[in-house]
Design an enzyme around this catalytic site. Structure first.
Site, PDB file in Angstrom:
ATOM      1  N   CYS A 284      -8.366  22.434  17.791  1.00 53.73           N
ATOM      2  CA  CYS A 284      -8.048  22.404  19.399  1.00 53.73           C
ATOM      3  C   CYS A 284      -7.632  21.252  20.228  1.00 53.73           C
ATOM      4  CB  CYS A 284      -9.447  22.944  19.941  1.00 53.73           C
ATOM      5  SG  CYS A 284     -10.276  24.508  19.082  1.00 53.73           S
TER       6      CYS A 284
ATOM      7  N   GLY B 150       0.670  -1.203  -0.002  1.00 52.77           N
ATOM      8  CA  GLY B 150       0.137  -0.032   0.001  1.00 52.77           C
ATOM      9  C   GLY B 150       0.951   1.154  -0.037  1.00 52.77           C
TER      10      GLY B 150
HETATM   11  C1  LIG Z   1      -2.561  -2.349   5.859  1.00 52.08           C
HETATM   12  C2  LIG Z   1      -2.215  -3.599   5.284  1.00 52.08           C
HETATM   13  C3  LIG Z   1      -1.387  -3.746   4.193  1.00 52.08           C
HETATM   14  C4  LIG Z   1      -0.879  -2.540   3.556  1.00 52.08           C
HETATM   15  O1  LIG Z   1       0.308  -2.301   4.518  1.00 52.08           O
HETATM   16  P1  LIG Z   1       1.564  -1.174   3.623  1.00 52.08           P
HETATM   17  O2  LIG Z   1       2.331  -0.951   4.914  1.00 52.08           O
HETATM   18  O3  LIG Z   1       0.453   0.063   3.340  1.00 52.08           O
HETATM   19  O4  LIG Z   1       1.998  -1.650   2.644  1.00 52.08           O
HETATM   20  C5  LIG Z   1      -1.581  -5.126   3.498  1.00 52.08           C
HETATM   21  N1  LIG Z   1      -2.283  -6.045   4.115  1.00 52.08           N
HETATM   22  C6  LIG Z   1      -2.989  -5.855   5.152  1.00 52.08           C
HETATM   23  C7  LIG Z   1      -3.645  -6.929   5.520  1.00 52.08           C
HETATM   24  C8  LIG Z   1      -3.025  -4.675   5.755  1.00 52.08           C
HETATM   25  O5  LIG Z   1      -3.727  -4.686   7.042  1.00 52.08           O
END
Ligand SMILES: *Cc1c(COP(=O)(O)O)cnc(C)c1O
Length: 417
Positions: A343, A275
């Site tokens: 705030c 991600g």
């Molecule tokens: C958040 C998440 C990802 C992605 O994580 P990154 O650090 O953004 O690559 C992938 N798989 C699961 C199950 C997640 O919860």
């Protein structure tokens, strides 16, 4: 190639100067580079190309439809954690057969919808969830494709809020329990066990925890294989880190090589769920200085973006680089805390930054493409920011700024005194 760079002291995204975006759409706003996203996705795709694999972009990092659509066109799969994210993927043109569904709290309606559209796999996080899914699939006269999310009990060495692979964590099923469930697979007539899954945490900057986890997953795979259960894929989750400050995370090439070497010739399709590493460095948060507030103890630059727009500094004590859009040479730099109007004393974007500023200047908060807008809120009745996507010289508003009226549109006042 750097998709955010200075030309003659003015900061550009691709071929567009950021002051132009601020004057067209106002601030605060997020600005993303299409080329940066495509380049990162392609880098992952190339790195894994010698082995059967599927990249499932983790939608929660940034779920804007335009970004999902760019990735869908590249052939990406998607990792979702809610039915809301599933609907986004479908609307953006994503292929449901490339969707994996993670998360510890899947509701019945979410399972039904995912089965109805035919997702690739559920990453199941508990025995109770597996039993529920077995029933839901049975009721629909189908079988649910499943990988158990195993908790390999490794320390990802990251912030505790984003470490998910320790045995104390709410995520996943222990190695022993998972093995027991797989071996009792005939007790779940409406489940089709396809693979193994794990995700140990986010913003990982070394390979060791990942290769540790991989070794444990492969040991489990080999034991199941020896017991006659043939699984066809291994999902190693996401988590590859990016550079916010001085971090030096592995490249997609180094990351892929470590995985492919450990896999050897096992006939396992590899899934990964990046991600942050796809979108993190592809976006900035653009904000304007409202006031400079100089006190005997500290100097503050009060800006129009706040913790509701970018919560990472407040939530994780995260460091983001902050730079002026137009660099000034007519003033000496002063050390400022960059704070928002909310705030809360926790409402800061950065502290102790040497900057030459006057009120009205624009600032860019770098590496804000992941967990920026997607974690934003309406706290203090602040409309969420606009999102702008730059494609070479073209500027697209891919989410318009909310209005105050949008924020209370669903609320009602009691109809009597
Ligand atoms: C958040 C998440 C990802 C992605 O994580 P990154 O650090 O953004 O690559 C992938 N798989 C699961 C199950 C997640 O919860």
């Amino acid at each position: 190639m750097d998709h955010f760079s200075y030309r003659d002291g003015l900061l550009y995204c691709e071929s567009v100067p950021l002051d132009e975006i601020a004057s067209l759409f106002g601030t605060p706003c997020y600005v993303y580079s299409r080329a940066a996203i495509v380049q990162r996705w392609n880098a992952f795709e190339r790195s894994f190309s010698s082995h059967e694999h599927l990249l499932c972009y983790a939608v929660k990092a940034n779920s804007n439809l335009a970004i999902l659509n760019i990735l869908a066109r590249l052939g990406s799969g998607f990792d979702i954690v809610s039915v809301g994210e599933l609907e986004r993927v479908l609307v953006a043109g994503g292929d449901p057969q490339k969707v994996v569904f993670s998360g510890v709290g899947k509701r019945i309606d979410e399972m039904r919808r995912a089965l109805e559209v035919g997702i690739f796999c559920f990453n199941v996080e508990s025995l109770a969830e597996l039993e529920r899914l077995d029933k839901v699939a049975g009721g629909m006269g189908c079988r649910a494709p499943v990988a158990l999310r195993v908790n390999p009990d490794v320390d990802a060495g990251t912030h505790p809020y984003i470490a998910t692979g320790l045995k104390e964590s709410k995520f996943g099923i222990s190695l022993d329990e998972a093995e027991g469930i797989y071996l009792r697979h005939t007790q779940f007539p409406h489940i089709c066990f396809l693979g193994l899954d794990c995700h140990i945490g986010s913003q990982l900057t070394t390979l060791a925890p990942l290769t540790d986890a991989l070794d444990r997953m492969l040991t489990l795979y080999d034991r199941l294989q020896a017991n006659g259960l043939s699984l066809t894929h291994l999902d190693m989750g996401g988590g590859l880190g990016i550079r916010y400050q001085h971090e030096d995370p592995p490249t997609p090439d180094g990351y892929a090589a470590a995985f492919l070497q450990a896999l050897g010739d096992r006939p396992l399709r590899l899934i990964i769920e990046p991600g942050r590493a796809i979108v993190g460095e592809s976006g900035v948060l653009l904000t304007q200085v409202e006031y400079l507030k100089v006190t005997p103890n500290k100097s503050f630059a009060v800006v129009d973006a706040a913790m509701n727009d970018l919560i990472r500094p407040a939530l994780y004590d995260a460091w983001h680089n902050v730079e002026p859009v137009v660099s000034r040479t007519d003033l000496p730099a002063t050390s400022y805390d960059i704070v928002g109007p909310v705030c809360e004393s926790g409402d800061f974007l950065a502290s102790g930054r040497d900057l030459a500023l006057i009120a009205g200047d624009l600032l860019a908060v770098f590496a804000a493409g992941a967990y920026g807008f997607s974690m934003s809120s309406n706290y203090n009745t602040r409309p969420r920011a606009a999102e702008i996507l730059v494609d070479k010289t073209a500027i697209h508003c891919v989410r318009k700024r909310e209005t105050v009226a949008d924020l209370y549109a669903g609320e009602v006042i009691l109809p009597y005194n």
